[in-house]
Write a protein that holds these residues in place. Sequence first.
Motif, PDB file in Angstrom:
ATOM      1  N   ASP A  95       0.868  -1.128  -0.165  1.00  0.00           N
ATOM      2  CA  ASP A  95       0.067  -0.034  -0.156  1.00  0.00           C
ATOM      3  C   ASP A  95       0.879   1.170  -0.076  1.00  0.00           C
ATOM      4  N   TYR A  96       0.507   2.236  -0.727  1.00  0.00           N
ATOM      5  CA  TYR A  96       1.228   3.538  -1.030  1.00  0.00           C
ATOM      6  C   TYR A  96       0.523   4.813  -0.710  1.00  0.00           C
ATOM      7  N   GLU A  97       1.171   5.844  -0.734  1.00  0.00           N
ATOM      8  CA  GLU A  97       0.549   7.289  -0.861  1.00  0.00           C
ATOM      9  C   GLU A  97       1.485   8.043  -1.557  1.00  0.00           C
ATOM     10  N   VAL A  98       0.912   8.994  -2.281  1.00  0.00           N
ATOM     11  CA  VAL A  98       1.783   9.955  -2.892  1.00  0.00           C
ATOM     12  C   VAL A  98       1.353  11.392  -1.865  1.00  0.00           C
ATOM     13  N   VAL A  99       2.416  11.926  -1.358  1.00  0.00           N
ATOM     14  CA  VAL A  99       2.204  13.059  -0.438  1.00  0.00           C
ATOM     15  C   VAL A  99       3.132  14.144  -0.768  1.00  0.00           C
ATOM     16  N   ASP A 100       2.655  15.578  -0.164  1.00  0.00           N
ATOM     17  CA  ASP A 100       3.305  16.577  -0.463  1.00  0.00           C
ATOM     18  C   ASP A 100       4.657  16.667   0.422  1.00  0.00           C
ATOM     19  N   ASP A 101       5.374  17.765   0.473  1.00  0.00           N
ATOM     20  CA  ASP A 101       6.522  18.115   1.217  1.00  0.00           C
ATOM     21  C   ASP A 101       6.276  17.922   2.761  1.00  0.00           C
ATOM     22  N   THR A 102       5.140  18.080   3.223  1.00  0.00           N
ATOM     23  CA  THR A 102       4.739  18.006   4.521  1.00  0.00           C
ATOM     24  C   THR A 102       3.910  16.707   5.022  1.00  0.00           C
ATOM     25  N   GLY A 103       3.861  15.859   3.917  1.00  0.00           N
ATOM     26  CA  GLY A 103       3.570  14.209   4.360  1.00  0.00           C
ATOM     27  C   GLY A 103       2.011  14.205   4.173  1.00  0.00           C
ATOM     28  N   GLN A 104       1.271  15.180   3.577  1.00  0.00           N
ATOM     29  CA  GLN A 104       0.009  14.943   3.410  1.00  0.00           C
ATOM     30  C   GLN A 104      -0.371  14.463   2.156  1.00  0.00           C
ATOM     31  N   PRO A 105      -1.280  13.436   2.070  1.00  0.00           N
ATOM     32  CA  PRO A 105      -1.640  12.834   0.902  1.00  0.00           C
ATOM     33  C   PRO A 105      -2.063  14.079  -0.326  1.00  0.00           C
ATOM     34  N   VAL A 106      -1.982  13.839  -1.477  1.00  0.00           N
ATOM     35  CA  VAL A 106      -2.375  14.867  -2.564  1.00  0.00           C
ATOM     36  C   VAL A 106      -3.510  14.134  -3.240  1.00  0.00           C
ATOM     37  N   PRO A 107      -4.207  14.653  -4.050  1.00  0.00           N
ATOM     38  CA  PRO A 107      -5.150  14.177  -5.079  1.00  0.00           C
ATOM     39  C   PRO A 107      -4.694  13.522  -6.250  1.00  0.00           C
ATOM     40  N   ARG A 108      -5.513  12.947  -6.822  1.00  0.00           N
ATOM     41  CA  ARG A 108      -5.152  12.229  -8.180  1.00  0.00           C
ATOM     42  C   ARG A 108      -4.755  13.403  -9.124  1.00  0.00           C
ATOM     43  N   GLY A 109      -3.950  13.196 -10.025  1.00  0.00           N
ATOM     44  CA  GLY A 109      -3.465  14.197 -10.893  1.00  0.00           C
ATOM     45  C   GLY A 109      -2.518  15.184 -10.456  1.00  0.00           C
ATOM     46  N   VAL A 110      -2.135  14.999  -9.099  1.00  0.00           N
ATOM     47  CA  VAL A 110      -1.201  16.001  -8.494  1.00  0.00           C
ATOM     48  C   VAL A 110       0.260  15.156  -8.349  1.00  0.00           C
ATOM     49  N   LYS A 111       1.195  15.794  -8.742  1.00  0.00           N
ATOM     50  CA  LYS A 111       2.580  15.106  -8.285  1.00  0.00           C
ATOM     51  C   LYS A 111       2.883  15.119  -6.876  1.00  0.00           C
ATOM     52  N   GLY A 112       3.852  14.383  -6.425  1.00  0.00           N
ATOM     53  CA  GLY A 112       4.102  14.332  -5.146  1.00  0.00           C
ATOM     54  C   GLY A 112       5.063  13.314  -4.776  1.00  0.00           C
ATOM     55  N   ASN A 113       5.473  12.956  -3.509  1.00  0.00           N
ATOM     56  CA  ASN A 113       6.574  12.000  -2.936  1.00  0.00           C
ATOM     57  C   ASN A 113       5.816  10.652  -3.012  1.00  0.00           C
ATOM     58  N   LEU A 114       6.473   9.784  -3.326  1.00  0.00           N
ATOM     59  CA  LEU A 114       5.852   8.407  -3.381  1.00  0.00           C
ATOM     60  C   LEU A 114       6.481   7.854  -1.716  1.00  0.00           C
ATOM     61  N   VAL A 115       5.525   7.387  -1.061  1.00  0.00           N
ATOM     62  CA  VAL A 115       6.126   6.585   0.079  1.00  0.00           C
ATOM     63  C   VAL A 115       5.099   5.289   0.210  1.00  0.00           C
ATOM     64  N   LEU A 116       5.543   4.217   1.070  1.00  0.00           N
ATOM     65  CA  LEU A 116       5.009   3.027   1.137  1.00  0.00           C
ATOM     66  C   LEU A 116       4.352   3.040   2.652  1.00  0.00           C
ATOM     67  N   LYS A 117       3.383   2.672   2.982  1.00  0.00           N
ATOM     68  CA  LYS A 117       2.492   2.895   4.146  1.00  0.00           C
ATOM     69  C   LYS A 117       2.888   1.912   5.211  1.00  0.00           C
ATOM     70  N   ASP A 118       3.284   0.652   4.874  1.00  0.00           N
ATOM     71  CA  ASP A 118       3.300  -0.436   5.708  1.00  0.00           C
ATOM     72  C   ASP A 118       4.321  -1.390   5.441  1.00  0.00           C
ATOM     73  N   PRO A 119       5.113  -2.131   6.283  1.00  0.00           N
ATOM     74  CA  PRO A 119       5.965  -3.070   5.883  1.00  0.00           C
ATOM     75  C   PRO A 119       5.702  -4.119   5.116  1.00  0.00           C
ATOM     76  N   PHE A 120       6.502  -4.900   4.403  1.00  0.00           N
ATOM     77  CA  PHE A 120       6.430  -6.246   3.758  1.00  0.00           C
ATOM     78  C   PHE A 120       7.562  -6.953   3.869  1.00  0.00           C
ATOM     79  N   PRO A 121       7.590  -8.149   3.948  1.00  0.00           N
ATOM     80  CA  PRO A 121       8.592  -8.969   4.113  1.00  0.00           C
ATOM     81  C   PRO A 121       9.924  -9.053   3.412  1.00  0.00           C
ATOM     82  N   THR A 122       9.802  -8.238   2.048  1.00  0.00           N
ATOM     83  CA  THR A 122      10.696  -8.437   1.011  1.00  0.00           C
ATOM     84  C   THR A 122      11.552  -6.974   1.157  1.00  0.00           C
ATOM     85  N   LEU A 123      11.168  -6.121   1.997  1.00  0.00           N
ATOM     86  CA  LEU A 123      11.864  -4.698   2.135  1.00  0.00           C
ATOM     87  C   LEU A 123      13.320  -5.010   2.966  1.00  0.00           C
TER      88      LEU A 123
END
Length: 649
Positions: free
Chosen positions: A448-476
């Motif tokens: 699961d992921y989010e695209v967030v602004d520089d303050t860490g807040q999610p941005v709407p669709r169609g808006v560029k932002g920083n890609l982050v992953l929300k939860d751990p997964f085994p292969t990380l």
Amino acid sequence: MTTTQGAGDPLHQLLSRPLVPLRPHWRSTRQQNLLAEARAVQASHGKDAYWEWAAGHLRWMQPWTTTREGHFPNFRYFVGGRLNVCDNCVDRHVDDPARANKPAIIWEGEPGEVVRWTYAELRERVARFANALKSLGVRRGDVVAIYLPNLPESFVAVHACNRIGAVYTILFAGFSPEAVALRLQAARAKVLVTADACWRRGKKVPLLGNARKARPSAPALETIVVIDRCATKPELDAGEVAYETLMAAHPADCPCEPLEANEPAFLIFTSGTESKPKGVVHSAAGFLLGAWANVLWQVGPDDADLYWCAADIGWLTFPIHVVIGGLAHGTSLLCYEGAFDTPVKDRFYQIIARHQVTKILSAPTALRMLRSLGDEAARAQDLSRLKLITVQGEPLDPDTFDWTVQTFDVPVINAYGQTETGSTWTLPVYGVEPLKAGSCGTPVPGHDYEVVDDTGQPVPRGVKGNLVLKDPFPTLARTIWDDPDRYVSAYFTRFPGRYQTSDEAIVDHDGHLWVLGRADDVINVAAHRISTMEIESIVCAQPGVADGAVVGVNDALKGTVPVAFVILRAGADVAAVQAQVDAAVVDGIGAIARLSRVYVCSALPKTRAGKTMRRLLREAAETGNIRGDTTGLEDLASLGAVLKAVADA
């Protein structure tokens, strides 16, 4: 950071491309059923339950007590469970009478020789070499460095380490002695496995000579194991031993060591310009499970497949898709040693036809290379068994996607992942989900992921932002070798509680994710933020351009300006293409994105994985020279081509 896309700009046009529905002969009922089952498990019981479902497809020596403990940055999976990676990738199939004599590896060397090993033959060789490593004093947790190209013995070395619980690290066969020395020293490697030499573009690469030069800088290194790949019969120095001698001296009976799920399996050093290599550590069960799932969703292997991951073993994609993930599925795998255009330009097509390959993974650059050969080259070979082409490693431009689908009548799956994630985690699942040219699809189960602004807040669709992953997964990745603080600061400090990819992304109206490249590849031109991927897509779409790359360079007035490096198609006029490219960028984005220069060159600097080394292009354009780290470079001659283009401009 955040930018809303207007209806007229080229990125919006990319995002608005229609979904490409699967043609009937692209569909897989088996894949559809597996995906439905996996998603139902996750929907009912959460992502951890999905990973339990996936783990149930592997063989465990001891069951786990807890599926997951903790969160970023300290987490563990399948706590208390024990398994062995080699057991799951090799022995498990040999124990099945229907698979023991199935081809595991079909290898072709650049000079043309072919070797075929069944799963039973692979196990015999792995067990012998595992005993050999133990005779050299290698114990559980010791580091073995593997400085080899794509050879059958590379599989043996990796799984011999897996079998006895040694930690392996694969060093790119194109590394210089200095780069090898840095990594041997950082890893504290006890044994190095290499070859006398290997073939690349018709020339011998002196692996043993490089290893000998590196050895004085690696005080922990006790033994170098030498494979006589090129039949040079080298005279061995003190502390060196012939692979063939070791194999003859040891039996093919070596039990698999039960490993706790979170024990380190291997470390891989990330490329870059930093003076200290960064050794990313992956866990035994986590990487195995992630690789198995990655191959399942991206490739959908079946018993009739011959799968060719057209990449170098030094790129983590090869261990994921071949050495671990491919073998975990019991797949027949093609492995090729050399360059795709040696000794003839259409060697890539010849390999597909000769071995009747059904599925291929490559970097998008390989497809652009094939396109530059022309459609006649594709028609000249029997490619009738080909069912899938999947790509990753760098952005896929829509024109290359369209050409590939039309030429081969196969789905083209674009996937995204990183060295640190240990797998690709967002993609259109093979045989099930619709495609969209250039996008990375949607997350596969367990992510699961989010695209967030520089303050860490999610941005709407169609808006560029920083890609982050929300939860751990085994292969990380679990840590950085000998530097756990760097692990935390690099990936979890900027956006606490989430994994920071350092990539910029955007989600379109269909929910498809577009990864636009490294956040530092987004350039500021007179205070306007522009992704180099947007400009590059336009440049590569021009009729006279066979391949290209766009980078931002420093400018005293505007701060940063974009420049393009292009390779022309046969017969294209230099001045006409330069003018065409420049005009297309202005028309597509606006005068703010006007290219400062369009450099025409005969080659671009690429890794063996096919990724364009854009930082070298940036350095050449800014300084007229290249002094940065070139250890991952495929062909040193490409630097001369780039510098000549800059000097002639």
